[in-house]
Design a protein around this motif. Structure first.
Motif, PDB file in Angstrom:
ATOM      1  N   GLU A 142       0.856 -19.911  40.851  1.00 24.88           N
ATOM      2  CA  GLU A 142       0.385 -20.463  39.583  1.00 24.88           C
ATOM      3  C   GLU A 142       1.001 -19.699  38.404  1.00 24.88           C
ATOM      4  OE1 GLU A 142      -1.455 -19.579  42.204  1.00 24.88           O
ATOM      5  OE2 GLU A 142      -2.498 -21.395  42.862  1.00 24.88           O
ATOM      6  N   CYS A 163       3.443 -21.406  35.805  1.00 21.58           N
ATOM      7  CA  CYS A 163       2.925 -21.445  34.441  1.00 21.58           C
ATOM      8  C   CYS A 163       3.981 -20.880  33.481  1.00 21.58           C
ATOM      9  CB  CYS A 163       1.625 -20.654  34.347  1.00 21.58           C
ATOM     10  SG  CYS A 163       0.729 -20.944  32.827  1.00 21.58           S
ATOM     11  N   SER A 221      -1.343 -34.246  33.147  1.00 23.58           N
ATOM     12  CA  SER A 221      -1.802 -33.481  34.308  1.00 23.58           C
ATOM     13  C   SER A 221      -0.658 -33.337  35.301  1.00 23.58           C
ATOM     14  CB  SER A 221      -2.977 -34.197  34.989  1.00 23.58           C
ATOM     15  OG  SER A 221      -4.028 -34.411  34.072  1.00 23.58           O
ATOM     16  N   PHE A 246      -0.286 -28.227  36.026  1.00 28.60           N
ATOM     17  CA  PHE A 246      -1.324 -27.697  35.140  1.00 28.60           C
ATOM     18  C   PHE A 246      -1.748 -28.766  34.164  1.00 28.60           C
ATOM     19  CE2 PHE A 246       1.845 -24.376  36.033  1.00 28.60           C
ATOM     20  CZ  PHE A 246       1.060 -23.536  36.798  1.00 28.60           C
ATOM     21  N   VAL A 271       0.940 -24.336  28.337  1.00 26.38           N
ATOM     22  CA  VAL A 271      -0.411 -24.411  28.880  1.00 26.38           C
ATOM     23  C   VAL A 271      -1.332 -23.633  27.937  1.00 26.38           C
ATOM     24  CG1 VAL A 271      -1.852 -24.064  30.908  1.00 26.38           C
ATOM     25  CG2 VAL A 271       0.599 -24.480  31.189  1.00 26.38           C
ATOM     26  N   SER A 304      -5.205 -22.638  26.788  1.00 26.71           N
ATOM     27  CA  SER A 304      -6.504 -22.487  27.434  1.00 26.71           C
ATOM     28  C   SER A 304      -7.580 -23.369  26.807  1.00 26.71           C
ATOM     29  CB  SER A 304      -6.923 -21.013  27.378  1.00 26.71           C
ATOM     30  OG  SER A 304      -8.175 -20.806  27.956  1.00 26.71           O
ATOM     31  N   ALA A 339      -6.925 -26.870  27.899  1.00 29.67           N
ATOM     32  CA  ALA A 339      -7.214 -26.954  29.332  1.00 29.67           C
ATOM     33  C   ALA A 339      -8.721 -27.036  29.561  1.00 29.67           C
ATOM     34  CB  ALA A 339      -6.633 -25.745  30.068  1.00 29.67           C
ATOM     35  N   ASN A 374      -7.617 -27.759  38.402  1.00 25.62           N
ATOM     36  CA  ASN A 374      -8.417 -26.762  37.667  1.00 25.62           C
ATOM     37  C   ASN A 374      -8.049 -25.354  38.125  1.00 25.62           C
ATOM     38  OD1 ASN A 374      -9.777 -28.874  36.526  1.00 25.62           O
ATOM     39  ND2 ASN A 374     -11.779 -28.397  37.403  1.00 25.62           N
ATOM     40  N   ARG A 409      -5.346 -24.294  39.673  1.00 29.91           N
ATOM     41  CA  ARG A 409      -3.982 -23.912  39.293  1.00 29.91           C
ATOM     42  C   ARG A 409      -3.925 -23.513  37.822  1.00 29.91           C
ATOM     43  NH1 ARG A 409      -2.517 -28.684  42.456  1.00 29.91           N
ATOM     44  NH2 ARG A 409      -2.204 -29.830  40.505  1.00 29.91           N
ATOM     45  N   THR A 410      -4.607 -24.296  36.985  1.00 26.08           N
ATOM     46  CA  THR A 410      -4.550 -24.015  35.550  1.00 26.08           C
ATOM     47  C   THR A 410      -5.268 -22.706  35.226  1.00 26.08           C
ATOM     48  OG1 THR A 410      -4.497 -26.399  35.155  1.00 26.08           O
ATOM     49  CG2 THR A 410      -4.965 -24.995  33.267  1.00 26.08           C
TER      50      THR A 410
END
Lengths: 641, 641
Positions: A18, A22, A283, A286, A297, A299, A302, A319, A321-322
């Motif tokens: 991840e 990311c 989607s 992420f 990405v 937060s 997200a 979720n 992974r993010t």
């Protein structure tokens, strides 16, 4: 809920896949000829990790280990290269595999009849006190799909329309409209040696502006390999219609949509469907803010996607992974995306994941990283225990005129909720939650003592400045996160939410929280009206996905501008998908009443509809809600059925 | 000593280039078909960094920025892509450049008449309180040499001898002897479509053993690109002499040798020359232990190379690269190479670099990393303030039967010296040294109170075990690092160094310290005898470089075995180069008497020589020492002269 997987899969140090992807995602922004990596610190994945597995064999067996990286497999002290079949004798077998990868993700794949790579393997980065359970993902079960790649599905699209047009710069050419948003590549069908220029656009006006379109590719030939980009239109100057064939290859991570919405109001149906399309587009591995511009990405964005997720996908994997990608490693020094509130929202995201899934195993895995983050937050508390941003922190909350002197009310509300979350997480893993329980109580008391203004009947932004400035933000958070009492909520409704003198929320980011608050407080008619006018307004303008922002008073070309840029607005933005959430949760009334949807309620508000035929996931099952002739019936089924 | 460079060079986040290449180095070990990355945690370089430069232009100018990575240049708020000429208007110009690189080293190169990349640029990783001065190296001045590559010089060699031979496995073939150690690649001259197998060896016996040679490459064709490997011999089975032409391409980092040694004793001359050859072979971007086997960067081995360096190269750059590469980032959690004593030796290495160069700028740059490391050490102190290894630490000292119960004497001696070093470094950067001064005094007192045995007249290994076990190690360290008093030194000589009942040092690693101690104590005759017999013994066996270990009682094939492996011994090992140091420092008597060789002494011990004509660097100058007809003359000159 411990899962045992019965097939080999790629395994890695937990969180590394991840973190790796990311960073790749945060490096993928491009704008008018240059690349724009995100402007914050991004944690690194590990470059050298040691996998282990011990087992007892009753008979001889063989296996082959493959690595993403260099290294060896060692069996009972003897080393072997990767990629060759290894024979194991009966008895206790202790296997280790050291994988190093400087430029990519170190990962291991083991195939064999008795021995294969799964979550029975542990892994260490040589710093852990104890080896950890190896990380894996259902996306990477096949050896042929490297965990450094994103396993995109592909679908080809041909232009829905193709017409000769003249660019803003006065050049004649051909404009291609794919009729939908594509996030992918283009295969140009060109005569050999012919070179063309592609101007991309989410809107026709953007594609037709050779100077200001975000993506432009010159010297494209038949063989060009083009970057993955988001667009609906492509303009090619200096070619006639029919001279060039374009094929778009839309690429996407396949997350099945499990919700559907059909009612007697066609506008609402379309709003729901375009919300779903918008959410799907944003989607990938992420949750992204949008697909054209940042592609970073965030937060805060997200967090809202975690909330929408159960009403469209009910996919716990994105979720996870993010959350893992955003969070990075232990030893955190910088807030997520540099933003104090985004760190706090990350912690709330972990609670949301638990409430959605009931998955305590994930809580156990991520707990050290949550604790590491709350410790950073706790190190920034001052007077009355309030959290304050450091010089290098961004106290964001929203693009709004918030009084940010000293401790800020909206941050304290999030901080209270984050401490309550930490308390819950502690209890879930069987630990002591005293400090977090105590902290949240103390904070709540002090929030009401110092930020609640009896005179204003609302929370003020700052008690230090003496300005007693009221904005909607802290008050909305206090409603959404259950920090305000029932009496305070009623006061907030009168004095803030329905008070035209308090400046309106202007960003869709915060409108998400505002509409949520209004729904919680029972103002469903107001919310329904806003859904129909605001989102309906975008549909009226021909949108195929929902935008980053919409001002009903604007039309093209102004409607495409943002951040001082004529095409700065993202026309496919995750927070645009909120109607799907609002309709599912508050109008269809589908809500969990215990973690993991062990129990849930279905309370459709029938006065808004004559007919309904909707499906909403409730954990592994899906509920179908039918309203016909004034009567509601529901049935649940497994999606596989 | 602040340097201003007048030409563009690649710049990066300070330490990143060294950390990047150190990991690459530690990933380069290969053995019998598998790769063997080092088994400790390796810190990561930064993946995304922001460079800055502010200047005032009197007139318009242009420049072009190039990056190793993706990103942009921003001038007064406007972004531009890399690789295109940018025009700057007169006035204040604020330039930033964001460079991200996931798989390699983010670095920047700027060319222009008025603006170029040099150490006037600062850089941040987004975590620093203040931006740091950008890192650079004289190795990377040219845009065409990427800082991700090692700028090797190349030299081709043809076999000195080629003969038909039969392998241990009984296969006939041809053995090629290059007559010297090659560290590089091989260009095979083969008929088209012909495939052969190459078996490499540092010794002929290794190359002739198709099963146990370390490197073996099958299916080699004319076009094969072969890895960089260290060898003198290559055996090719199934070919006749003359059938295959081999060319070896020796690759090396060009660090000029500034010392030479000629005396009337041809054996000593050859020992000096082979020491130099050995040291050159083990000096690349970093000081390596050896070139065939580990090829990892070990802090203990590197410490000895820092010490040898001024007597061969006097090159501060390789010291800096090795110190920075070994050390990694702030927030250290694991000792260097996992070894407690190696962390302490790293700190001593920083002092050594200062004493050699007088470079306070480097001290200032590396101080935070030294402080971070000593803090880890201080966090591991217990009873009487002594340092003790944690469960995960390796308390190494030497491969010897040392009593390692509780605090170990040899570690305390290093710890005392490390605290003294920290005290010096603090003073050099104008900081307070109280805690380190106090700590080293307290430790010295407690060392003598708890570890000095009046009965044994020596330091015992452990006071906790009650065994009063004496080994040479702590006692040698106490002499070399000036921790023992004059009286204690005399006692150590009698009771330890010249006491045959105390087990002998068996490793060349510790023999380095032992010979140094003997020289300091005036036992030059004994040392000269050992140099002639031990190193002379290797020459007698035809060595072209000095070995990892040598036992005069052994001959081939046993002499090539080590660690239970028939060819495990490295035949070119850095610590084998110590005669160059011992001869230069103690026999030619060239020693600095103040930091940076501001003052130095030259006191050749003439009773060992009839004639001398030697050169030894003394800072930027070189001293030539001539002994002729009983008379010593010296002259100094600049190497460029």
């Amino acid at each position: 809920m411990a899962k045992k997987i019965s097939h080999p899969c790629w395994i890695w140090y937990p969180g590394d896949m991840e973190i790796y992807h990311c960073m790749k995602q945060n490096f993928s922004r491009e704008e008018r000829g240059y690349d724009w990596p995100a402007y914050w610190h991004m944690d690194d994945w590990n470059k050298s990790v040691l996998f282990s597995r011990e087992t007892e064999l009753e008979e001889e067996t063989t296996f082959t280990a493959y690595a993403s990286g260099v290294g060896y497999v060692e069996i009972n002290g003897k080393k072997y290269p990767f990629g060759k079949e290894i024979r194991c004798h009966p008895g206790i077998v202790h296997i280790t595999a050291l994988v190093g990868n400087m430029s990519g993700l170190p990962a291991l794949y083991v195939e064999g009849r008795k021995i294969w790579s799964d979550t029975d393997w542990t892994v260490t980065n040589y710093l852990d006190e104890q080896p950890l359970k190896a990380g894996w993902s259902p996306l990477y079960k096949s050896r042929s799909i490297s965990p450094e790649q994103i396993p995109y599905r592909e679908r080809e699209y041909h232009p829905a329309e193709e017409r000769e047009a003249v660019s803003v710069q006065g050049n004649a050419g051909t404009l291609f409209d794919f009729g939908r948003l594509i996030n992918g590549t283009v295969k140009p069908g060109l005569p050999p040696a012919k070179e063309v220029t592609l101007c991309y656009g989410e809107s026709d006006l953007e594609a037709l502006d050779e100077q200001w379109c975000y993506y432009k590719q010159t010297r494209v030939t038949e063989d060009s390999i083009l970057r993955r980009r988001a667009f609906r239109y492509i303009f090619i100057p200096d070619v006639h219609a029919g001279e060039v064939k374009l094929t778009a290859v839309h690429t996407y991570v396949d997350i099945p949509v499990r919700a559907s919405f059909h009612c007697d109001d066609e506008l609402l149906n379309r709003i729901f469907d375009v919300s779903v399309e918008t959410f799907r587009q944003c989607s990938g591995l992420f949750f992204l803010d949008g697909v054209k511009r940042d592609r970073w990405v965030w937060s805060g964005d997200a967090y809202q996607s975690y909330v929408v997720n159960p009403y469209i996908f009910f996919d716990p994997e994105i979720n996870k992974r993010t959350l893992l990608g955003l969070r990075g490693n232990l030893g955190i020094r910088q807030h997520l995306n540099t933003i104090l509130d985004y760190s706090l929202l990350w912690i709330l995201g972990v609670e949301h994941q638990y409430l959605m899934t009931g998955d305590t195993e994930f809580v156990r895995e991520i707990f050290p990283k949550a604790e590491d983050l709350i410790k950073l937050c706790l190190s920034q508390t001052g007077e009355y225990g309030f959290i304050v941003g450091r010089r290098q922190d961004w106290t964001f909350i929203d693009w709004a005129d918030i009084d940010k002197t000293g401790p800020v009310a909206a941050e304290q509300v999030l901080f209270i909720k984050a401490c309550e979350t930490m308390s819950l997480l502690c209890r879930l893993i069987g630990g002591q939650d005293d400090i977090y329980r105590k902290k949240s109580c103390e904070l709540k008391e002090n929030l009401n003592r110092y930020f609640w203004s009896e005179e204003k009947g609302a929370y003020i932004d700052s008690y230090q400045s003496g300005k007693n400035h009221v904005t909607r933000h802290a008050n909305i958070f206090a409603v959404v996160f259950d920090v305000a009492s029932k009496e305070q909520q009623q006061s907030i409704v009168r004095n803030v939410l329905l008070n035209a003198d308090i400046p309106q929320i202007t960003t869709p980011y915060f409108k998400f929280f505002e509409l949520d608050a209004l729904c919680r407080l029972g103002f469903l008619d107001e919310v329904m009206e806003r859904i129909r006018s605001y989102w309906g307004g975008m549909l009226e303008r021909g949108s195929v996905t929902f935008w980053e922002e919409f001002d009903p008073g604007q039309n093209a070309p102004e409607q495409y501008a943002m951040y001082g840029d004529p095409f700065g607005k993202s026309l496919c933005h995750a927070w645009g998908a909120s109607p799907a959430y609002l309709l599912g949760k508050y109008f269809l009334g589908v809500r969990p009443t215990s973690p993991g949807y062990q129990t849930y309620e279905i309370k459709p508000v029938t006065r808004f509809f004559k007919e309904l035929d909707c499906q909403i996931p409730v954990g592994k099952e899906t509920v179908r809600i039918i309203l016909k002739d004034g009567e509601v019936t529901t049935e649940t089924f497994y999606p596989e059925d």
